[in-house]
Design a protein around this motif. Sequence first.
Motif, PDB file in Angstrom:
ATOM      1  N   ALA A 276      38.917 -18.386  -6.727  1.00 21.16           N
ATOM      2  CA  ALA A 276      38.466 -18.996  -8.148  1.00 21.16           C
ATOM      3  C   ALA A 276      38.859 -17.939  -9.097  1.00 21.16           C
ATOM      4  O   ALA A 276      39.386 -16.823  -8.720  1.00 21.16           O
ATOM      5  N   GLN A 277      38.899 -18.576 -10.218  1.00 23.36           N
ATOM      6  CA  GLN A 277      39.260 -17.597 -11.629  1.00 23.36           C
ATOM      7  C   GLN A 277      38.171 -17.900 -12.622  1.00 23.36           C
ATOM      8  O   GLN A 277      37.404 -18.911 -12.563  1.00 23.36           O
ATOM      9  N   ASP A 278      37.704 -16.868 -13.312  1.00 22.65           N
ATOM     10  CA  ASP A 278      36.623 -16.927 -14.312  1.00 22.65           C
ATOM     11  C   ASP A 278      36.996 -17.539 -15.642  1.00 22.65           C
ATOM     12  O   ASP A 278      38.347 -17.908 -15.703  1.00 22.65           O
ATOM     13  N   ALA A 279      36.342 -17.421 -16.426  1.00 25.96           N
ATOM     14  CA  ALA A 279      36.743 -17.883 -17.815  1.00 25.96           C
ATOM     15  C   ALA A 279      37.725 -17.236 -18.527  1.00 25.96           C
ATOM     16  O   ALA A 279      38.582 -17.600 -19.477  1.00 25.96           O
ATOM     17  N   LEU A 280      37.937 -15.825 -18.102  1.00 30.19           N
ATOM     18  CA  LEU A 280      39.272 -15.222 -18.528  1.00 30.19           C
ATOM     19  C   LEU A 280      40.497 -15.283 -17.709  1.00 30.19           C
ATOM     20  O   LEU A 280      41.323 -14.573 -18.138  1.00 30.19           O
ATOM     21  N   GLY A 281      40.388 -16.118 -16.701  1.00 31.17           N
ATOM     22  CA  GLY A 281      41.757 -16.294 -15.970  1.00 31.17           C
ATOM     23  C   GLY A 281      41.716 -15.176 -14.793  1.00 31.17           C
ATOM     24  O   GLY A 281      42.882 -15.143 -14.215  1.00 31.17           O
ATOM     25  N   GLN A 282      40.549 -14.226 -14.414  1.00 31.31           N
ATOM     26  CA  GLN A 282      40.652 -13.404 -13.596  1.00 31.31           C
ATOM     27  C   GLN A 282      40.310 -13.881 -12.247  1.00 31.31           C
ATOM     28  O   GLN A 282      39.377 -14.527 -12.135  1.00 31.31           O
ATOM     29  N   GLN A 283      41.043 -13.140 -11.266  1.00 30.50           N
ATOM     30  CA  GLN A 283      40.591 -13.985 -10.030  1.00 30.50           C
ATOM     31  C   GLN A 283      39.088 -13.495  -9.256  1.00 30.50           C
ATOM     32  O   GLN A 283      38.934 -12.240  -9.470  1.00 30.50           O
ATOM     33  N   VAL A 284      38.260 -14.273  -9.019  1.00 30.14           N
ATOM     34  CA  VAL A 284      37.046 -14.188  -8.392  1.00 30.14           C
ATOM     35  C   VAL A 284      37.047 -13.450  -7.047  1.00 30.14           C
ATOM     36  O   VAL A 284      37.644 -14.165  -6.086  1.00 30.14           O
ATOM     37  N   THR A 285      36.531 -12.443  -6.799  1.00 28.96           N
ATOM     38  CA  THR A 285      36.114 -11.890  -5.328  1.00 28.96           C
ATOM     39  C   THR A 285      34.579 -12.142  -5.107  1.00 28.96           C
ATOM     40  O   THR A 285      34.469 -12.964  -4.519  1.00 28.96           O
ATOM     41  N   SER A 286      34.062 -10.803  -5.356  1.00 26.92           N
ATOM     42  CA  SER A 286      32.806 -10.669  -5.111  1.00 26.92           C
ATOM     43  C   SER A 286      31.790 -11.351  -6.373  1.00 26.92           C
ATOM     44  O   SER A 286      32.214 -11.356  -7.548  1.00 26.92           O
ATOM     45  N   LEU A 287      30.915 -11.945  -5.975  1.00 26.61           N
ATOM     46  CA  LEU A 287      29.894 -12.721  -6.943  1.00 26.61           C
ATOM     47  C   LEU A 287      28.784 -12.297  -6.981  1.00 26.61           C
ATOM     48  O   LEU A 287      28.114 -11.591  -6.152  1.00 26.61           O
ATOM     49  N   ASP A 288      28.099 -11.819  -8.318  1.00 30.44           N
ATOM     50  CA  ASP A 288      26.838 -11.156  -8.654  1.00 30.44           C
ATOM     51  C   ASP A 288      25.866 -12.188  -7.987  1.00 30.44           C
ATOM     52  O   ASP A 288      24.772 -11.444  -7.695  1.00 30.44           O
ATOM     53  N   GLU A 289      25.972 -13.445  -8.474  1.00 25.45           N
ATOM     54  CA  GLU A 289      24.684 -14.248  -7.798  1.00 25.45           C
ATOM     55  C   GLU A 289      25.658 -15.423  -6.747  1.00 25.45           C
ATOM     56  O   GLU A 289      26.627 -15.767  -7.351  1.00 25.45           O
ATOM     57  N   PRO A 290      25.027 -15.499  -5.611  1.00 27.01           N
ATOM     58  CA  PRO A 290      25.876 -16.440  -4.759  1.00 27.01           C
ATOM     59  C   PRO A 290      25.848 -17.953  -5.287  1.00 27.01           C
ATOM     60  O   PRO A 290      25.061 -18.302  -6.160  1.00 27.01           O
ATOM     61  N   VAL A 291      26.860 -18.655  -4.529  1.00 29.54           N
ATOM     62  CA  VAL A 291      26.851 -20.179  -5.041  1.00 29.54           C
ATOM     63  C   VAL A 291      26.745 -20.827  -3.666  1.00 29.54           C
ATOM     64  O   VAL A 291      27.146 -20.439  -2.570  1.00 29.54           O
ATOM     65  N   THR A 292      26.219 -22.255  -3.870  1.00 25.17           N
ATOM     66  CA  THR A 292      26.034 -22.962  -2.621  1.00 25.17           C
ATOM     67  C   THR A 292      27.463 -23.480  -2.286  1.00 25.17           C
ATOM     68  O   THR A 292      27.975 -24.182  -3.294  1.00 25.17           O
ATOM     69  N   VAL A 293      27.723 -23.562  -1.075  1.00 29.43           N
ATOM     70  CA  VAL A 293      28.987 -24.385  -0.595  1.00 29.43           C
ATOM     71  C   VAL A 293      28.623 -25.023   0.387  1.00 29.43           C
ATOM     72  O   VAL A 293      27.899 -24.937   1.477  1.00 29.43           O
ATOM     73  N   TYR A 294      29.585 -26.307   0.620  1.00 22.26           N
ATOM     74  CA  TYR A 294      29.390 -27.164   1.765  1.00 22.26           C
ATOM     75  C   TYR A 294      31.012 -27.102   2.189  1.00 22.26           C
ATOM     76  O   TYR A 294      31.796 -27.610   1.240  1.00 22.26           O
ATOM     77  N   PHE A 295      31.065 -27.389   3.573  1.00 25.72           N
ATOM     78  CA  PHE A 295      32.290 -27.546   3.969  1.00 25.72           C
ATOM     79  C   PHE A 295      32.121 -28.147   5.477  1.00 25.72           C
ATOM     80  O   PHE A 295      31.314 -28.047   5.918  1.00 25.72           O
ATOM     81  N   TYR A 296      33.435 -29.169   5.559  1.00 26.35           N
ATOM     82  CA  TYR A 296      33.174 -30.004   6.723  1.00 26.35           C
ATOM     83  C   TYR A 296      33.740 -29.045   8.101  1.00 26.35           C
ATOM     84  O   TYR A 296      34.288 -28.404   8.049  1.00 26.35           O
ATOM     85  N   ILE A 297      32.827 -29.686   9.192  1.00 33.10           N
ATOM     86  CA  ILE A 297      32.798 -28.947  10.443  1.00 33.10           C
ATOM     87  C   ILE A 297      33.744 -30.018  11.400  1.00 33.10           C
ATOM     88  O   ILE A 297      33.028 -31.196  11.735  1.00 33.10           O
ATOM     89  N   PRO A 298      34.854 -29.741  11.779  1.00 27.42           N
ATOM     90  CA  PRO A 298      35.255 -30.916  12.624  1.00 27.42           C
ATOM     91  C   PRO A 298      34.857 -30.883  14.094  1.00 27.42           C
ATOM     92  O   PRO A 298      34.101 -29.917  14.292  1.00 27.42           O
ATOM     93  N   ASN A 299      34.931 -31.983  14.647  1.00 29.71           N
ATOM     94  CA  ASN A 299      34.333 -31.904  16.137  1.00 29.71           C
ATOM     95  C   ASN A 299      35.090 -31.592  17.231  1.00 29.71           C
ATOM     96  O   ASN A 299      34.813 -31.591  18.398  1.00 29.71           O
ATOM     97  N   THR A 300      36.177 -30.794  16.775  1.00 30.82           N
ATOM     98  CA  THR A 300      37.143 -30.149  17.987  1.00 30.82           C
ATOM     99  C   THR A 300      36.451 -28.972  18.681  1.00 30.82           C
ATOM    100  O   THR A 300      36.652 -29.112  19.941  1.00 30.82           O
ATOM    101  N   HIS A 301      35.398 -28.405  17.993  1.00 28.74           N
ATOM    102  CA  HIS A 301      34.979 -27.238  18.780  1.00 28.74           C
ATOM    103  C   HIS A 301      33.114 -27.189  18.630  1.00 28.74           C
ATOM    104  O   HIS A 301      32.464 -26.460  18.725  1.00 28.74           O
ATOM    105  N   ARG A 302      32.910 -28.419  18.666  1.00 24.83           N
ATOM    106  CA  ARG A 302      31.402 -28.730  18.304  1.00 24.83           C
ATOM    107  C   ARG A 302      30.425 -28.401  19.495  1.00 24.83           C
ATOM    108  O   ARG A 302      29.285 -27.989  19.392  1.00 24.83           O
ATOM    109  N   TYR A 303      31.024 -28.353  20.648  1.00 24.44           N
ATOM    110  CA  TYR A 303      30.258 -27.987  21.883  1.00 24.44           C
ATOM    111  C   TYR A 303      29.724 -26.414  21.776  1.00 24.44           C
ATOM    112  O   TYR A 303      29.076 -26.074  22.510  1.00 24.44           O
ATOM    113  N   TYR A 304      30.493 -25.598  20.814  1.00 23.98           N
ATOM    114  CA  TYR A 304      29.984 -24.364  20.632  1.00 23.98           C
ATOM    115  C   TYR A 304      29.063 -23.974  19.442  1.00 23.98           C
ATOM    116  O   TYR A 304      28.580 -22.930  19.314  1.00 23.98           O
ATOM    117  N   LEU A 305      28.760 -25.356  18.652  1.00 24.14           N
ATOM    118  CA  LEU A 305      27.737 -25.307  17.443  1.00 24.14           C
ATOM    119  C   LEU A 305      26.412 -25.089  17.930  1.00 24.14           C
ATOM    120  O   LEU A 305      25.694 -25.942  17.906  1.00 24.14           O
TER     121      LEU A 305
END
Length: 300
Positions: free
Chosen positions: A191-220
């Motif tokens: 991501a980039q912040d308001a100044l256009g700088q690329q974001v790496t470490s975050l002072d405060e964490p953010v909530t993220v959701y992403f999809y888990i495909p079913n190809t390797h679900r037997y290890y979940l």
Amino acid sequence: MKSFVLLVPAALLLLLSCRSEPPPPVQVQGSVVILSFNALVPDRYPQGVAVQVLSERGELLGETQTNEVGQYQAAIADAKAGDELRVRVEYLDAETQLALKAAKRVKVGEDRYAYVPQMILADPGSTELERYQGSWYDAAGDVEIKDPHGRFSRVWARAFDPEFDRPFFPGNYRDADGNKIVSNGFLYVTAQDALGQQVTSLDEPVTVYFYIPNTHRYYLRDVIPGNGLYEVPMYLYDEEQDTWVRRGTGVVVDADYQPVPESDEEQVTTDPNYGELFVKFQADHFSVWNVDHPLPPCSQ
């Protein structure tokens, strides 16, 4: 006396002829492609991408750049057959000013060649998210990043399938402790912040959701039984160490982001028609995240 004088250079020649020649440098070679997920936009094989070759301990052994068709080759003197090398590439995207990175770990073969799997970078033009009501979304509905206070001006992300998107997987399939790991799904995010700088470490964490495909679900596997939640280990790719590091846990949720009960683990891991699954976790860093299952060491 004359015979003695003649013997001296002869002995020197014999000594020099017995000395073995130093082995040739190890040749590290591979290629880089910027892959577009838009069928109307061609892939790019960029020239001038910086390539670094490091030892397993992180010592810089050599540097080079890609040529006009995205290929590179580096001669490494301080390496030998059997060594593990860390190979990194970094490309500055001119349009977005994002630093795109990829890395692999490879073994040097007996022929003193290290063939690096193709480094694939995700094209920012086809991975940028849209903002709506305090969150960032991708068009496929595979990723959501909560940002209610508008901390980011632009966000790029993509969820990957560990079976079909292997070239995007950085490093190798081991964690920082050397344990083998099996990916259930992984996520690239920046991501980039308001100044256009690329974001790496975050002072405060953010909530993220992403999809888990079913190809390797037997290890979940649920790693904290007894609390009703289906919790799975999260790993972050450490770009300094070129390895995967454990970073907390995520919670398995359904397509409506409702928690999946841990009692459903057997059904989730055996029934490919169970339904869509996502992982919810707290990200304190933007890089590559991975839902992993560590494999126990082989019995001796």
